[in-house]
Design a protein around this motif. Structure first.
Motif, PDB file in Angstrom:
ATOM      1  N   LEU A  72       0.815  -1.216   0.000  1.00 50.78           N
ATOM      2  CA  LEU A  72       0.000   0.000   0.000  1.00 50.78           C
ATOM      3  C   LEU A  72       0.852   1.271   0.000  1.00 50.78           C
ATOM      4  N   TRP A  73       1.792   1.332   0.940  1.00 51.35           N
ATOM      5  CA  TRP A  73       2.570   2.559   1.117  1.00 51.35           C
ATOM      6  C   TRP A  73       4.016   2.242   1.461  1.00 51.35           C
ATOM      7  N   VAL A  74       4.880   3.143   1.046  1.00 51.92           N
ATOM      8  CA  VAL A  74       6.253   3.200   1.537  1.00 51.92           C
ATOM      9  C   VAL A  74       6.313   4.495   2.343  1.00 51.92           C
ATOM     10  N   ASN A  75       6.701   4.362   3.599  1.00 45.80           N
ATOM     11  CA  ASN A  75       6.698   5.494   4.522  1.00 45.80           C
ATOM     12  C   ASN A  75       8.111   5.796   5.009  1.00 45.80           C
ATOM     13  N   GLU A  76       8.544   7.041   4.778  1.00 50.31           N
ATOM     14  CA  GLU A  76       9.785   7.531   5.371  1.00 50.31           C
ATOM     15  C   GLU A  76       9.358   8.323   6.596  1.00 50.31           C
ATOM     16  N   ASN A  77       9.801   7.892   7.754  1.00 47.36           N
ATOM     17  CA  ASN A  77       9.329   8.488   8.990  1.00 47.36           C
ATOM     18  C   ASN A  77      10.516   8.941   9.835  1.00 47.36           C
ATOM     19  N   PHE A  78      10.482  10.199  10.245  1.00 47.74           N
ATOM     20  CA  PHE A  78      11.520  10.792  11.093  1.00 47.74           C
ATOM     21  C   PHE A  78      10.835  11.209  12.388  1.00 47.74           C
ATOM     22  N   PHE A  79      11.215  10.602  13.511  1.00 49.70           N
ATOM     23  CA  PHE A  79      10.506  10.854  14.766  1.00 49.70           C
ATOM     24  C   PHE A  79      11.395  10.568  15.968  1.00 49.70           C
ATOM     25  N   LEU A 138       1.108   8.692  11.982  1.00 50.71           N
ATOM     26  CA  LEU A 138      -0.099   9.519  11.960  1.00 50.71           C
ATOM     27  C   LEU A 138      -0.899   9.404  10.666  1.00 50.71           C
ATOM     28  N   PHE A 139      -0.235   9.224   9.536  1.00 53.34           N
ATOM     29  CA  PHE A 139      -0.947   9.194   8.264  1.00 53.34           C
ATOM     30  C   PHE A 139      -1.995   8.080   8.195  1.00 53.34           C
ATOM     31  N   LEU A 140      -1.826   7.031   8.981  1.00 48.36           N
ATOM     32  CA  LEU A 140      -2.771   5.909   8.945  1.00 48.36           C
ATOM     33  C   LEU A 140      -4.194   6.329   9.306  1.00 48.36           C
ATOM     34  N   LYS A 141      -4.327   7.274  10.199  1.00 45.59           N
ATOM     35  CA  LYS A 141      -5.654   7.692  10.657  1.00 45.59           C
ATOM     36  C   LYS A 141      -6.539   8.168   9.512  1.00 45.59           C
ATOM     37  N   GLU A 142      -5.947   8.821   8.524  1.00 44.69           N
ATOM     38  CA  GLU A 142      -6.704   9.320   7.374  1.00 44.69           C
ATOM     39  C   GLU A 142      -6.658   8.349   6.199  1.00 44.69           C
ATOM     40  N   ARG A 143      -5.482   7.858   5.896  1.00 42.18           N
ATOM     41  CA  ARG A 143      -5.290   7.056   4.679  1.00 42.18           C
ATOM     42  C   ARG A 143      -5.956   5.686   4.767  1.00 42.18           C
ATOM     43  N   ILE A 144      -6.209   5.186   5.968  1.00 45.06           N
ATOM     44  CA  ILE A 144      -6.860   3.878   6.125  1.00 45.06           C
ATOM     45  C   ILE A 144      -8.307   3.916   5.645  1.00 45.06           C
ATOM     46  N   LEU A 145      -8.886   5.108   5.582  1.00 42.22           N
ATOM     47  CA  LEU A 145     -10.286   5.253   5.163  1.00 42.22           C
ATOM     48  C   LEU A 145     -10.487   4.924   3.689  1.00 42.22           C
ATOM     49  N   GLU A 146      -9.444   5.118   2.886  1.00 41.69           N
ATOM     50  CA  GLU A 146      -9.530   4.809   1.457  1.00 41.69           C
ATOM     51  C   GLU A 146      -8.184   4.255   1.002  1.00 41.69           C
ATOM     52  N   LEU A 147      -8.092   2.927   0.930  1.00 40.33           N
ATOM     53  CA  LEU A 147      -6.831   2.293   0.571  1.00 40.33           C
ATOM     54  C   LEU A 147      -6.491   2.560  -0.895  1.00 40.33           C
ATOM     55  N   PRO A 148      -5.232   2.831  -1.168  1.00 36.04           N
ATOM     56  CA  PRO A 148      -4.834   3.153  -2.539  1.00 36.04           C
ATOM     57  C   PRO A 148      -4.845   1.927  -3.451  1.00 36.04           C
ATOM     58  N   THR A 149      -5.004   2.170  -4.735  1.00 33.06           N
ATOM     59  CA  THR A 149      -4.932   1.084  -5.716  1.00 33.06           C
ATOM     60  C   THR A 149      -3.526   0.931  -6.269  1.00 33.06           C
ATOM     61  N   SER A 150      -2.688   1.942  -6.058  1.00 34.12           N
ATOM     62  CA  SER A 150      -1.272   1.842  -6.417  1.00 34.12           C
ATOM     63  C   SER A 150      -0.434   2.296  -5.210  1.00 34.12           C
ATOM     64  N   VAL A 151       0.821   1.946  -5.216  1.00 34.36           N
ATOM     65  CA  VAL A 151       1.686   2.216  -4.074  1.00 34.36           C
ATOM     66  C   VAL A 151       1.870   3.726  -3.879  1.00 34.36           C
ATOM     67  N   GLY A 152       1.690   4.153  -2.632  1.00 34.56           N
ATOM     68  CA  GLY A 152       1.897   5.554  -2.270  1.00 34.56           C
ATOM     69  C   GLY A 152       3.200   5.736  -1.521  1.00 34.56           C
ATOM     70  N   HIS A 153       3.756   6.935  -1.610  1.00 30.62           N
ATOM     71  CA  HIS A 153       4.996   7.275  -0.901  1.00 30.62           C
ATOM     72  C   HIS A 153       4.668   8.419   0.058  1.00 30.62           C
ATOM     73  N   ILE A 154       4.892   8.194   1.329  1.00 31.60           N
ATOM     74  CA  ILE A 154       4.534   9.176   2.351  1.00 31.60           C
ATOM     75  C   ILE A 154       5.760   9.492   3.201  1.00 31.60           C
ATOM     76  N   VAL A 155       6.032  10.778   3.384  1.00 32.63           N
ATOM     77  CA  VAL A 155       7.132  11.219   4.237  1.00 32.63           C
ATOM     78  C   VAL A 155       6.528  11.943   5.430  1.00 32.63           C
ATOM     79  N   GLU A 156       6.914  11.520   6.625  1.00 35.68           N
ATOM     80  CA  GLU A 156       6.463  12.194   7.858  1.00 35.68           C
ATOM     81  C   GLU A 156       7.674  12.643   8.651  1.00 35.68           C
ATOM     82  N   THR A 157       7.618  13.886   9.105  1.00 37.75           N
ATOM     83  CA  THR A 157       8.658  14.410   9.977  1.00 37.75           C
ATOM     84  C   THR A 157       7.973  14.928  11.231  1.00 37.75           C
TER      85      THR A 157
END
Length: 158
Positions: A72-79, A138-157
């Motif tokens: 579903l997603w590739v997530n780069e997360n800085f925390f 954090l992105f899961l709270k919104e993105r889980i409502l509508e799963l993508p049909t292609s791979v998404g790339h998400i960066v969180e800082t």
């Protein structure tokens, strides 16, 4: 060997996570002495594909077999991790997975597992309730409502 290492500037993690959805509920987990929830998964080992890693992690943590449906997603997360107070740079592949059999469902909406002395508590939570929870990333709270049909790339800082 897990692909995770400590540096002077913080820790790098390469991990996978599995989204297991049943009857409009997502399986999330929480560890002892932690204030936040996350989805099951773990670190990828050297010379292991991310897809093999998620099936292995689900076996290790939950004693279940899953079918991997898709990435579903590739997530780069800085925390900064709340319990360890450690700076993280994490790359995580989020997979949609499904149960091969229904045995896990007989454990109820809340259950505890012991993974080599580490206590994990699991919860089946209605997807619409996730917004109110201390769920990471954090992105899961919104993105889980509508799963993508292609791979998404998400960066969180943070």
């Amino acid at each position: 060997m897990d692909i995770s290492f400590q540096t002077v500037e913080g820790r790098f993690n390469y991990r996978v996570a599995g989204l297991l959805i049943h009857d409009g509920k997502l399986l999330i987990m929480k560890d002892q002495n932690q204030s936040y929830y996350y989805v099951p998964g773990g670190r990828v080992m050297l010379n292991e594909t991310s897809e093999r890693a998620i099936t292995r992690e689900m076996e290790e943590e939950l004693s279940i077999e899953v079918n991997v449906k898709r990435l579903l997603w590739v997530n780069e997360n800085f925390f900064i991790e709340a319990t360890l107070r450690e700076k993280f740079h994490e790359i995580c592949f989020f997979y949609l997975v499904e149960l091969k059999n229904q045995e896990l469902l007989s454990k109820g909406n809340e259950f505890t597992e012991n993974e080599n002395g580490k206590i994990h508590t699991y919860y089946w939570v209605a997807i619409e309730e996730l917004k109110e929870m201390n769920l990471y990333p954090l992105f899961l709270k919104e993105r889980i409502l509508e799963l993508p049909t292609s791979v998404g790339h998400i960066v969180e800082t943070k």
